[in-house]
Design a protein around this motif. Structure first.
Motif, mmCIF file in Angstrom:
data_model
loop_
_atom_site.group_PDB
_atom_site.id
_atom_site.type_symbol
_atom_site.label_atom_id
_atom_site.label_comp_id
_atom_site.label_asym_id
_atom_site.label_seq_id
_atom_site.Cartn_x
_atom_site.Cartn_y
_atom_site.Cartn_z
ATOM 1 N N ALA A 219 0.832 -1.201 0.000
ATOM 2 C CA ALA A 219 0.000 0.000 0.000
ATOM 3 C C ALA A 219 0.867 1.251 0.000
ATOM 4 C CB ALA A 219 -0.926 -0.015 1.209
ATOM 5 N N ARG A 220 1.947 1.222 0.748
ATOM 6 C CA ARG A 220 2.867 2.368 0.799
ATOM 7 C C ARG A 220 3.537 2.604 -0.541
ATOM 8 N NH1 ARG A 220 7.754 1.448 4.543
ATOM 9 N NH2 ARG A 220 9.000 1.287 2.643
ATOM 10 N N ARG A 221 3.915 1.536 -1.211
ATOM 11 C CA ARG A 221 4.651 1.667 -2.465
ATOM 12 C C ARG A 221 3.732 1.895 -3.660
ATOM 13 N NH1 ARG A 221 9.972 0.357 -2.099
ATOM 14 N NH2 ARG A 221 10.065 0.118 -4.374
ATOM 15 N N ASN A 222 2.531 1.321 -3.618
ATOM 16 C CA ASN A 222 1.633 1.369 -4.778
ATOM 17 C C ASN A 222 0.461 2.321 -4.604
ATOM 18 O OD1 ASN A 222 3.278 -0.677 -5.829
ATOM 19 N ND2 ASN A 222 1.982 -2.284 -4.978
ATOM 20 N N GLY A 223 0.281 2.845 -3.381
ATOM 21 C CA GLY A 223 -0.814 3.779 -3.148
ATOM 22 C C GLY A 223 -2.148 3.143 -2.838
ATOM 23 N N ALA A 224 -2.200 1.803 -2.755
ATOM 24 C CA ALA A 224 -3.456 1.128 -2.454
ATOM 25 C C ALA A 224 -3.153 -0.264 -1.926
ATOM 26 C CB ALA A 224 -4.342 1.029 -3.708
ATOM 27 N N LEU A 225 -4.072 -0.787 -1.124
ATOM 28 C CA LEU A 225 -3.931 -2.148 -0.626
ATOM 29 C C LEU A 225 -3.957 -3.146 -1.777
ATOM 30 C CD1 LEU A 225 -6.223 -2.533 2.538
ATOM 31 C CD2 LEU A 225 -3.788 -3.051 2.407
ATOM 32 N N PRO A 226 -3.243 -4.265 -1.649
ATOM 33 C CA PRO A 226 -3.403 -5.336 -2.639
ATOM 34 C C PRO A 226 -4.792 -5.938 -2.507
ATOM 35 C CG PRO A 226 -2.108 -6.104 -0.779
ATOM 36 C CD PRO A 226 -2.305 -4.618 -0.581
ATOM 37 N N PRO A 227 -5.254 -6.702 -3.498
ATOM 38 C CA PRO A 227 -6.582 -7.320 -3.404
ATOM 39 C C PRO A 227 -6.709 -8.206 -2.177
ATOM 40 C CG PRO A 227 -5.681 -7.535 -5.615
ATOM 41 C CD PRO A 227 -4.571 -7.003 -4.753
ATOM 42 N N SER A 228 -7.914 -8.302 -1.673
ATOM 43 C CA SER A 228 -8.178 -9.159 -0.525
ATOM 44 C C SER A 228 -7.829 -10.605 -0.851
ATOM 45 C CB SER A 228 -9.661 -9.063 -0.139
ATOM 46 O OG SER A 228 -10.021 -10.111 0.738
ATOM 47 N N PRO A 229 -7.277 -11.363 0.125
ATOM 48 C CA PRO A 229 -6.997 -12.777 -0.114
ATOM 49 C C PRO A 229 -8.253 -13.590 -0.392
ATOM 50 C CG PRO A 229 -5.863 -12.002 1.844
ATOM 51 C CD PRO A 229 -6.839 -10.926 1.452
ATOM 52 N N SER A 230 -9.402 -13.070 0.035
ATOM 53 C CA SER A 230 -10.653 -13.780 -0.188
ATOM 54 C C SER A 230 -11.321 -13.262 -1.453
ATOM 55 C CB SER A 230 -11.582 -13.598 1.016
ATOM 56 O OG SER A 230 -12.730 -14.396 0.875
ATOM 57 N N LYS A 231 -12.441 -13.817 -1.798
ATOM 58 C CA LYS A 231 -13.187 -13.422 -2.986
ATOM 59 C C LYS A 231 -14.028 -12.183 -2.692
ATOM 60 C CE LYS A 231 -13.323 -18.119 -4.826
ATOM 61 N NZ LYS A 231 -14.165 -19.247 -5.259
ATOM 62 N N PRO A 232 -14.586 -11.512 -3.722
ATOM 63 C CA PRO A 232 -15.442 -10.354 -3.484
ATOM 64 C C PRO A 232 -16.541 -10.666 -2.486
ATOM 65 C CG PRO A 232 -14.994 -10.599 -5.813
ATOM 66 C CD PRO A 232 -14.429 -11.829 -5.147
ATOM 67 N N TRP A 233 -16.998 -9.609 -1.789
ATOM 68 C CA TRP A 233 -17.908 -9.828 -0.669
ATOM 69 C C TRP A 233 -19.155 -10.596 -1.053
ATOM 70 C CZ3 TRP A 233 -22.906 -8.140 -0.715
ATOM 71 C CH2 TRP A 233 -23.239 -7.185 -1.678
ATOM 72 N N TRP A 234 -19.702 -10.336 -2.245
ATOM 73 C CA TRP A 234 -20.946 -10.995 -2.605
ATOM 74 C C TRP A 234 -20.735 -12.484 -2.877
ATOM 75 C CZ3 TRP A 234 -20.872 -13.129 -7.489
ATOM 76 C CH2 TRP A 234 -19.926 -12.620 -8.381
ATOM 77 N N THR A 272 -4.474 5.767 9.524
ATOM 78 C CA THR A 272 -3.411 6.669 9.080
ATOM 79 C C THR A 272 -3.951 7.785 8.202
ATOM 80 O OG1 THR A 272 -1.903 4.776 9.080
ATOM 81 C CG2 THR A 272 -1.170 6.755 7.939
ATOM 82 N N SER A 273 -4.949 7.450 7.386
ATOM 83 C CA SER A 273 -5.496 8.419 6.443
ATOM 84 C C SER A 273 -6.412 9.433 7.112
ATOM 85 C CB SER A 273 -6.270 7.694 5.334
ATOM 86 O OG SER A 273 -5.420 6.805 4.642
ATOM 87 N N SER A 274 -6.955 9.069 8.286
ATOM 88 C CA SER A 274 -7.870 9.984 8.964
ATOM 89 C C SER A 274 -7.094 11.132 9.581
ATOM 90 C CB SER A 274 -8.648 9.235 10.052
ATOM 91 O OG SER A 274 -7.769 8.771 11.056
ATOM 92 N N THR A 275 -7.738 12.273 9.721
ATOM 93 C CA THR A 275 -7.097 13.447 10.304
ATOM 94 C C THR A 275 -7.974 14.045 11.385
ATOM 95 O OG1 THR A 275 -8.084 14.872 8.620
ATOM 96 C CG2 THR A 275 -5.864 14.034 8.184
#
Length: 293
Positions: A219-234, A272-275
């Protein structure tokens, strides 16, 4: 003439200071350095600060180097000037015979029993990266890593908290500078594995901590979390109970450990993102409650 070698023993918050028990008088360029803040990353940053050489070698207290390790490390450094970080062929010495089911976890224990040397500069396949035990690092890479002190301290092992990825962070720092990395069979190291590190609870906490750390680093290097290890929520909701019944027990436990690590990374990044209105950005809370059986 061989380059001078300095030996630094970083006493990382030991309950009983090491200086009184570990005699370094056998080496005329050695000394103890006390670091009271606990953590692998913290100890390495202190070592970088205190050292002077152009090549740094990190050795942990459960590592046994081959007799020619330093000679081979220097030779590799001279022969492969395009490599910034390189590591060893790491074989285990287990305190007890490891159960067969633990083999799938061995990469998490920093074991690299390679059969041939290789080098690369790929930053997307973490399985190729050298493990931190017996790490060789050029000073230019080490100093660039140390300049990002605040970011480096966010990950890494801290006592019984099994976060990690400090090794990966160092290697990728070298890649940022245009260097490659490598693993060499000429560098041989034994990694002593305590029997407690083969327990199911420990190994699952290790998977959880590694997933948390890897997710934060990406996330620090790419600006976003990698995909979840699980499948989409639905899809996760639809038939989740049936899928879990069909999974083998260990596969299910590993998936759950990875999901916990990913969710904790998501929570840390959200914090971290909250202020605070009118105030500075909140400091991320890197602590977490590991899963227990």
């Amino acid at each position: 003439m061989a380059p001078s070698q300095n030996v630094l023993v970083i006493d990382n918050a030991s309950q009983e200071p090491l200086a009184g028990n570990w005699d370094l008088s056998w080496h005329d360029r050695s000394r103890h350095v006390r670091e009271d803040e606990l953590g692998t990353t913290i100890a390495r940053l202190r070592g970088i600060k205190e050292s002077k050489g152009e090549l740094l070698l990190f050795v942990d207290d459960d590592n046994v180097l081959a007799a020619d390790y330093l000679e081979q490390a220097l030779k590799i450094g001279r022969s492969f000037e395009f490599i910034g970080v390189w590591g060893a062929c790491i074989n285990p010495e287990f305190e007890i015979e490891p159960p067969a089911w633990t083999r799938r976890f061995w990469s998490y224990l920093a074991l690299r029993p390679i059969e041939r040397s290789f080098w690369a500069n790929m930053v997307t396949d973490y399985s190729l990266l050298p493990a931190g035990a017996g790490f060789c690092i050029r000073r230019k890479v080490a100093e660039a890593y140390a300049r990002n002190d605040a970011q480096a301290r966010q990950i890494g092992r801290r006592g019984n908290v099994l976060t990690s990825c400090e090794d990966t962070d160092l290697v990728l720092t070298g890649c940022d500078l245009g260097y490659g990395y490598g693993c060499f069979v000429e560098l041989r190291l034994l990694h002593l594995i305590h029997k407690g590190r083969l327990a199911e609870d420990y190994l699952l906490r290790l998977v959880e901590g590694c997933t948390l750390s890897t997710s934060l680093l990406q996330a620090r290097r790419n600006g976003a979390l990698p995909p979840s290890p699980s499948k989409p929520w639905w899809r996760r909701k639809l038939g989740a109970f049936r899928r879990r019944l069909m999974m083998k027990r260990m596969d299910r436990l590993i998936l759950e450990a990875r999901m916990r690590g990913w969710e904790q990374a998501k929570a840390v990044i959200s914090q971290t993102s909250s202020t605070v209105p009118g105030g500075p950005q909140q400091k991320p809370d890197m602590s977490y409650v590991p899963w227990r059986s």
